[in-house]
Design a protein around this motif. Structure first.
Motif, PDB file in Angstrom:
ATOM      1  N   THR A 194     -10.050   1.040   3.172  1.00  0.00           N
ATOM      2  CA  THR A 194      -9.547   1.150   1.803  1.00  0.00           C
ATOM      3  C   THR A 194     -10.732   1.206   0.839  1.00  0.00           C
ATOM      4  O   THR A 194     -11.621   0.364   0.889  1.00  0.00           O
ATOM      5  CB  THR A 194      -8.647  -0.041   1.449  1.00  0.00           C
ATOM      6  N   ASP A 221      -2.702  -0.692  -2.789  1.00  0.00           N
ATOM      7  CA  ASP A 221      -3.076   0.169  -1.682  1.00  0.00           C
ATOM      8  C   ASP A 221      -2.048   1.286  -1.547  1.00  0.00           C
ATOM      9  O   ASP A 221      -0.846   1.055  -1.587  1.00  0.00           O
ATOM     10  CB  ASP A 221      -3.115  -0.671  -0.405  1.00  0.00           C
ATOM     11  N   GLU A 223      -1.417   5.806  -0.308  1.00  0.00           N
ATOM     12  CA  GLU A 223      -1.959   7.085   0.103  1.00  0.00           C
ATOM     13  C   GLU A 223      -2.560   7.790  -1.117  1.00  0.00           C
ATOM     14  O   GLU A 223      -2.010   7.745  -2.216  1.00  0.00           O
ATOM     15  CB  GLU A 223      -0.857   7.960   0.712  1.00  0.00           C
ATOM     16  N   SER A 251      -6.954   5.922   1.041  1.00  0.00           N
ATOM     17  CA  SER A 251      -6.298   4.873   0.272  1.00  0.00           C
ATOM     18  C   SER A 251      -7.298   4.192  -0.647  1.00  0.00           C
ATOM     19  O   SER A 251      -8.488   4.099  -0.340  1.00  0.00           O
ATOM     20  CB  SER A 251      -5.644   3.839   1.197  1.00  0.00           C
TER      21      SER A 251
END
Length: 587
Positions: A194, A221, A223, A251
């Protein structure tokens, strides 16, 4: 053999139970540093370890392996001198220069160097190899460029990525992940890929487009749907779009978002910490400095207003993180597009505020250059060493002595005949001209220590005039900056800070804790550990003001600096005229 330096703050009392301890790690241009802080933001102890750097022309490279080893050394040393066990660390965060890391599918380094040396897998932030690529990208006039003052810098990621693809095709095909150094550090520590919303600042990720509805206290978090695929295709990097952006980040999250399951067992062992220790999403080092200092205001200011006024007050502050370069950061509740200045970037530093970023590519490095390349430098350095003071303190003392000896009305008057344009590594803001050059007007055959001190002093003033130019430009485009907060190595230089106050005409607040970047990184860990509701709350709890530097009240000083500032602005115009004359001669 790796060496370390360390500092230790005395605990208030060994009999008092230890409170939560937050660890901040900062990777600068020359070293990795670790600092431990308590629940009121007091530094308990810090340590540093040097990192290797390769410089060849415009190419500047480092090794992620070397950087990680230096971090491990610094963290263990900081724990040791602070008498803190690794299990006592409640949370940790990383900050680093906005350098570019290349790793393969196994997480191993991929060379970004002409040499092919696999150790050299980091293109350092200051690297200017991609000037031509930046010029080509800017000629596309993509809408994303409006967030970068209208033109992207060769210090940013797209030009550097394009350079690697065009010049090192084997490395390009081998690389599985391209990462900001600070994001790579959190990935190396947790295994969680991330990325931070800081990608808005250097990568052209449009962080505001899909993220504004997400509350800071949620995971954040998601897409990534707001890469502008058309931009990457237009500049020749379509392959970064393929695979759903896996090479540049799928992400993103707010700074301080808790990553994965915390520290992995392997990373914990290497760092001397407990597996599972919360790790917060990272920040660029300058932005961490902003988080570590922006709420460092005297109690009288902090308590004088309600929440709405408080929001307005924080938007009138500009943070200067002064080190090898200087980053100038201000925030706003609304979008402010400013020609030649990076931003606005939503939530890239303080969640739910728009970030404006200006800067000077060479400040501390320029002062080093001016001093090191003067014939009197080695003699003066020996004198400073014999008196057990720094070379820059020696120069400051010389400037003060010259004022007394020459009976000038005020110290700044010493440089009346010496003017310096500090764009030795281009102009980042607000002109945004990477081809700008430094200029010195007023040289003589004098090679004395005192002449070196004058050149150093005039350079300090030139840097302050550059900051004045940035602030005036930002205020002309919607900001209302009236207070500065300074951190970083140069903020410890009294002459540097006083000249900035006098030239800009604003008070400058210094934080109680000088290690603001480390504190900002530690705040990321505190938020990841859920000790505070969010970044802003942690800032208010852990930031604290120290000394306040006020501008001179002598009207002669203002008149003098107004005159020198006029000359400062003219120097660049003269350079443009000279460029045009020579371009015509070569056509």
């Amino acid at each position: 053999m790796t060496t370390t330096t360390a500092t230790l703050s005395s605990p208030s009392s060994s009999s008092v139970p230890r409170r939560s301890v937050f660890l901040g790690v900062d990777v600068g241009t020359g070293s990795a540093r670790a600092g431990l802080f308590d629940e009121i933001g007091k530094l308990l102890g810090s340590a540093s370890s040097p990192i290797q750097i390769w410089k060849e022309g415009d190419c500047v490279e480092q090794s992620s392996t070397d950087i990680w080893l230096a971090i491990c050394t610094a963290v263990k040393r900081a724990l040791s001198i602070s008498d803190i066990a690794g299990e006592q660390v409640t949370g940790m965060g990383f900050a680093a220069t906005c350098s570019l890391v290349a790793v393969d599918s196994e997480g191993q380094p991929v060379s970004v160097s002409w040499s092919g040396d696999t150790r050299r897998n980091v293109i350092v932030w200051m690297d200017h190899r991609a000037v031509k690529q930046a010029e080509r990208i800017n000629s596309c006039n993509s809408p994303v460029l409006q967030h970068y003052g209208g033109s992207i810098s060769p210090e940013m990621k797209p030009p550097k990525l394009l350079w690697v693809k065009e010049n090192l095709p084997e490395s390009w095909s081998m690389t599985w992940r391209w990462m900001d150094l600070s994001d790579w550090l959190s990935y190396r520590a947790t295994g969680d890929d991330t990325r931070s919303l800081q990608m808005f600042c250097k990568w052209t990720y449009l962080g505001h487009a899909q993220m504004q509805h997400i509350d800071e206290n949620s995971s954040g978090d998601m897409e990534t749907h707001r890469w502008d695929d058309g931009f990457w295709e237009e500049i020749g990097l379509r392959d970064l779009v393929d695979g759903h952006h896996s090479k540049i980040g799928r992400s993103v999250a707010f700074a301080g978002h808790s990553l994965g399951n915390g520290l992995s067992p392997d990373a914990a062992k290497e760092l001397g910490l407990l597996a599972g220790t919360p790790v917060g999403t990272s920040l660029i080092d300058a932005h961490a400095g902003g988080v570590g200092v922006m709420e460092s205001v005297p109690d009288s200011k902090a308590n004088e207003s309600d929440d709405d006024d408080d929001d307005d007050a924080i938007c009138r502050r500009m943070v200067l993180v002064c080190g090898t370069s200087t980053c100038h950061m201000a925030i706003s509740k609304s979008k402010l597009f400013i020609p030649g200045v990076w931003g606005p970037f939503w939530s890239a530093m303080v969640p739910e505020y728009w970030l404006t970023i200006a800067g000077q590519s060479a400040t501390g490095s320029l002062l080093d250059y001016i001093v090191d390349n003067h014939v009197a430098s080695s003699h003066l350095a020996n004198r400073a060493a014999s008196e057990n003071i720094s070379l820059f303190q020696m120069l400051n003392d010389l400037v003060a002595q010259m004022m007394r000896d020459m009976e000038t009305p005020f110290v700044a008057a010493l440089t009346a005949d010496l003017h310096i344009l500090p764009d030795f590594h281009g102009n980042r803001s607000p002109i945004a001209d990477p081809n700008a050059k430094g200029m010195i007007c007023g040289l003589s055959l004098d090679t004395s220590d005192r002449q070196l001190a004058l050149q150093y002093y005039a350079t300090v003033q030139g840097l302050a005039y550059g900051t004045r130019h940035i602030i005036e430009h930002c205020n002309e485009h919607g900001h209302k900056i009236d207070t500065l907060l300074a951190s970083g190595g140069l903020s410890k230089n009294a002459l540097f800070i006083q000249e900035h106050a006098d030239i800009i005409g604003c008070p400058i607040i210094l934080p109680r804790e000088s290690e603001s970047v480390l504190l900002g990184a530690a705040i990321l860990g505190a938020v990841a550990a859920k000790k505070y509701s969010g970044i802003r709350g942690a800032m208010k709890a852990l930031n604290a003001a120290g000394q306040v530097i006020h501008p001179s009240e002598d009207p002669r000083v203002k008149k003098y600096h107004d005159a020198k500032y006029q000359i400062f602005r003219q120097l660049y115009e003269q350079q443009l005229s000279q460029r045009a004359i020579m371009a015509d001669a070569l056509s």
